[in-house]
Design a protein around this motif. Structure first.
Motif, mmCIF file in Angstrom:
data_model
loop_
_atom_site.group_PDB
_atom_site.id
_atom_site.type_symbol
_atom_site.label_atom_id
_atom_site.label_comp_id
_atom_site.label_asym_id
_atom_site.label_seq_id
_atom_site.Cartn_x
_atom_site.Cartn_y
_atom_site.Cartn_z
ATOM 1 N N LEU A 24 0.807 -1.220 0.000
ATOM 2 C CA LEU A 24 0.000 0.000 0.000
ATOM 3 C C LEU A 24 0.838 1.266 0.000
ATOM 4 C CD1 LEU A 24 -2.774 -1.071 2.576
ATOM 5 C CD2 LEU A 24 -2.959 -0.959 0.077
ATOM 6 N N LYS A 25 2.004 1.201 0.641
ATOM 7 C CA LYS A 25 2.839 2.398 0.742
ATOM 8 C C LYS A 25 4.299 2.054 0.497
ATOM 9 C CE LYS A 25 -0.090 5.146 3.803
ATOM 10 N NZ LYS A 25 -0.141 6.003 5.018
ATOM 11 N N SER A 26 4.996 2.944 -0.154
ATOM 12 C CA SER A 26 6.408 2.727 -0.466
ATOM 13 C C SER A 26 7.273 2.994 0.755
ATOM 14 C CB SER A 26 6.831 3.656 -1.606
ATOM 15 O OG SER A 26 6.786 5.010 -1.159
ATOM 16 N N ALA A 27 8.572 2.687 0.623
ATOM 17 C CA ALA A 27 9.500 2.892 1.732
ATOM 18 C C ALA A 27 9.621 4.366 2.090
ATOM 19 C CB ALA A 27 10.877 2.322 1.364
ATOM 20 N N GLY A 28 9.429 5.250 1.112
ATOM 21 C CA GLY A 28 9.496 6.664 1.400
ATOM 22 C C GLY A 28 8.286 7.174 2.171
ATOM 23 N N GLU A 29 7.180 6.434 2.087
ATOM 24 C CA GLU A 29 5.955 6.843 2.776
ATOM 25 C C GLU A 29 5.783 6.161 4.122
ATOM 26 O OE1 GLU A 29 2.639 7.485 -0.551
ATOM 27 O OE2 GLU A 29 3.613 5.525 -0.704
ATOM 28 N N LEU A 30 6.313 4.945 4.250
ATOM 29 C CA LEU A 30 6.057 4.160 5.467
ATOM 30 C C LEU A 30 7.286 3.328 5.822
ATOM 31 C CD1 LEU A 30 3.993 3.170 7.620
ATOM 32 C CD2 LEU A 30 3.402 1.321 6.033
ATOM 33 N N GLU A 31 7.741 3.462 7.065
ATOM 34 C CA GLU A 31 8.813 2.616 7.596
ATOM 35 C C GLU A 31 8.158 1.456 8.341
ATOM 36 O OE1 GLU A 31 12.525 2.744 10.824
ATOM 37 O OE2 GLU A 31 11.326 4.545 10.431
ATOM 38 N N ILE A 32 8.592 0.239 8.051
ATOM 39 C CA ILE A 32 8.024 -0.959 8.673
ATOM 40 C C ILE A 32 9.102 -1.643 9.487
ATOM 41 C CG2 ILE A 32 6.865 -3.163 8.297
ATOM 42 C CD1 ILE A 32 5.954 -2.080 5.575
ATOM 43 N N VAL A 33 8.849 -1.827 10.783
ATOM 44 C CA VAL A 33 9.788 -2.502 11.677
ATOM 45 C C VAL A 33 9.075 -3.704 12.291
ATOM 46 C CG1 VAL A 33 11.288 -2.309 13.693
ATOM 47 C CG2 VAL A 33 10.931 -0.320 12.208
ATOM 48 N N VAL A 34 9.678 -4.885 12.144
ATOM 49 C CA VAL A 34 9.086 -6.125 12.664
ATOM 50 C C VAL A 34 10.035 -6.727 13.695
ATOM 51 C CG1 VAL A 34 8.183 -8.415 12.114
ATOM 52 C CG2 VAL A 34 7.921 -6.535 10.467
ATOM 53 N N PHE A 35 9.499 -7.044 14.881
ATOM 54 C CA PHE A 35 10.267 -7.728 15.925
ATOM 55 C C PHE A 35 9.798 -9.183 16.011
ATOM 56 C CE2 PHE A 35 10.349 -3.270 17.368
ATOM 57 C CZ PHE A 35 11.718 -3.091 17.480
ATOM 58 N N GLU A 36 10.736 -10.109 15.903
ATOM 59 C CA GLU A 36 10.428 -11.537 16.005
ATOM 60 C C GLU A 36 11.432 -12.188 16.948
ATOM 61 O OE1 GLU A 36 9.552 -15.301 16.139
ATOM 62 O OE2 GLU A 36 8.184 -13.860 15.201
ATOM 63 N N ARG A 37 10.941 -12.840 17.992
ATOM 64 C CA ARG A 37 11.844 -13.414 18.986
ATOM 65 C C ARG A 37 12.476 -14.730 18.524
ATOM 66 N NH1 ARG A 37 8.611 -14.805 24.284
ATOM 67 N NH2 ARG A 37 10.738 -15.300 24.891
ATOM 68 N N GLY A 38 11.945 -15.353 17.499
ATOM 69 C CA GLY A 38 12.478 -16.625 17.019
ATOM 70 C C GLY A 38 13.555 -16.453 15.953
ATOM 71 N N HIS A 39 13.890 -17.594 15.316
ATOM 72 C CA HIS A 39 14.946 -17.594 14.298
ATOM 73 C C HIS A 39 14.390 -17.497 12.883
ATOM 74 C CE1 HIS A 39 16.953 -19.509 17.774
ATOM 75 N NE2 HIS A 39 18.064 -19.010 17.284
ATOM 76 N N PHE A 40 13.065 -17.675 12.713
ATOM 77 C CA PHE A 40 12.499 -17.783 11.371
ATOM 78 C C PHE A 40 11.302 -16.848 11.226
ATOM 79 C CE2 PHE A 40 14.037 -21.986 12.713
ATOM 80 C CZ PHE A 40 15.046 -22.192 11.785
ATOM 81 N N THR A 41 10.941 -16.588 9.966
ATOM 82 C CA THR A 41 9.706 -15.878 9.651
ATOM 83 C C THR A 41 8.951 -16.678 8.596
ATOM 84 O OG1 THR A 41 10.773 -14.599 7.895
ATOM 85 C CG2 THR A 41 10.729 -13.616 10.103
ATOM 86 N N SER A 42 7.657 -16.413 8.496
ATOM 87 C CA SER A 42 6.834 -17.074 7.466
ATOM 88 C C SER A 42 7.074 -18.578 7.471
ATOM 89 C CB SER A 42 7.140 -16.488 6.080
ATOM 90 O OG SER A 42 6.954 -15.094 6.087
#
Length: 354
Positions: A24-42
């Motif tokens: 929906l929004k580009s990197a210039g419009e929205l900063e996305i920060v994800v915190f994950e306590r494990g070793h993997f995503t998805s």
């Protein structure tokens, strides 16, 4: 000036939210920060049985999108990092690196919490767990000779330890009543309240009633130690039982995790080890022994090899208990009626705990 969205949890829900936000929004419009306590995503947790069964080549095949692929889309993904505090008024979260211990604050315009949850289950009586402690206790007698082991029913509601463990004399009292005696730290008090096996192992049975006030499995272990006895606790399942927590905190108590050698049962083993690692320490897991019990003769070789290959480095040892018709019948367990192969396996387990 761009906005920032902070997402707590980097599994299916969290990364789906991150991916949709980036569409929906580009990197210039929205900063996305994800915190994950494990070793993997998805990570495809529902695919683990296929990995165990050999239909999937390895754990990498269960990852739908790697961390590098997410970062290539300008998603600031921070693995092995947990959020420990949310300041709603200040619109910020406090995070901590699980490997580094470093902490910090980061602000947000929008916050997504995608950590998952534990469902609320209706109260019901749990099925009685199968007795697991009598054979290892008998192995202690067989190997030591002068040791007097005492099997303790450490389940929440009382299991079948007394029914299956006492092939000579049924318990004349209960764990709760023994704790209420004038001197539970004496061997004679234990003997007066317990049942007995043909090898001399004593068994303290438990009823569904709560333990006496100010008593716990930790104090039970202390009383038995004072009496010069070897406590063998059958905590049943699951490993997250709050009753067993005091014992898991004692480094002198060895941990045995017994699992049926079936893919569906092994599927629950890795989360159990991860829970132990997160709630106690890596030393509890590193000193644990995994016991795999064969349910069908010769049908568990692939599962056992899989556990030894992928989880053997996590724990002290992986011990296989072969199929034994005497154990499978469901009646009282007698050490001398087990096959020589089964007795040797329990002796191997005892040696791994020392």
């Amino acid at each position: 000036m761009s906005e920032r969205v902070v997402i707590i949890g980097g599994d299916a829900a969290g990364m789906a939210a991150a991916s949709q936000a980036r569409r929906l929004k580009s990197a210039g419009e929205l900063e996305i920060v994800v915190f994950e306590r494990g070793h993997f995503t998805s990570y495809s947790a529902c695919g683990i049985p296929y990995w165990v069964g050999g239909d999937v080549d390895g754990p990498d095949a269960l990852i739908a999108r790697t961390p590098a692929e997410h970062r290539a889309r300008d998603i600031d993904l921070r693995l092995r990092t947990e959020v420990v505090e949310i300041d709603v008024a200040g619109r910020r979260v406090r995070f901590r690196g699980l490997d580094t211990g470093l902490e910090g604050w980061i602000g947000y315009d929008k916050l997504v919490i995608a950590t998952g949850a534990t469902p609320i289950r209706p109260l019901r009586a749990p099925p009685p767990p199968r007795a697991r402690a009598p054979p290892p206790a008998a192995a202690a007698v067989d190997s030591e000779g002068d040791v007097w082991p005492v099997v303790v029913d450490a389940t929440l509601g009382g299991g079948d330890v007394a029914l299956r463990g006492c092939d000579t004399a049924a318990p004349v009292s209960s764990l709760q009543k023994w704790l209420g005696t004038a001197d539970p730290g004496s061997a004679s008090s234990v003997g007066a309240c317990s049942g007995q096996t043909s090898t001399g192992v004593r068994v303290l049975a438990r009823t569904p009633d709560p333990l006496p006030r100010r008593e716990s499995l930790f104090s039970v272990a202390r009383h038995l130690e004072t009496a010069g006895l070897l406590g063998v606790f059958d905590a049943g399942a699951p490993v997250t039982s709050r009753l067993a927590a005091p014992l898991l905190s004692d480094p002198r108590v060895g941990l045995v995790i017994t699992v049926a050698a079936r893919p569906d049962a092994i599927n629950r083993l890795q989360p159990a080890l991860a829970w132990l690692d997160e709630n106690f320490s890596e030393f509890v897991v590193g000193d644990a022994v995994i016991v795999l019990t064969e349910q069908v003769p010769g049908a568990a070789a692939t599962v056992i090899d899989h556990v030894r290959t992928h989880l053997g480095s996590w724990v002290r040892a992986v011990v296989q208990i072969p199929f034994d018709l005497h154990l499978a019948t469901g009646g009282p367990i007698s050490w001398h009626r087990l096959t020589a192969e089964t007795r040797d396996a329990y002796l191997t387990l005892l040696g791994a705990l020392r």
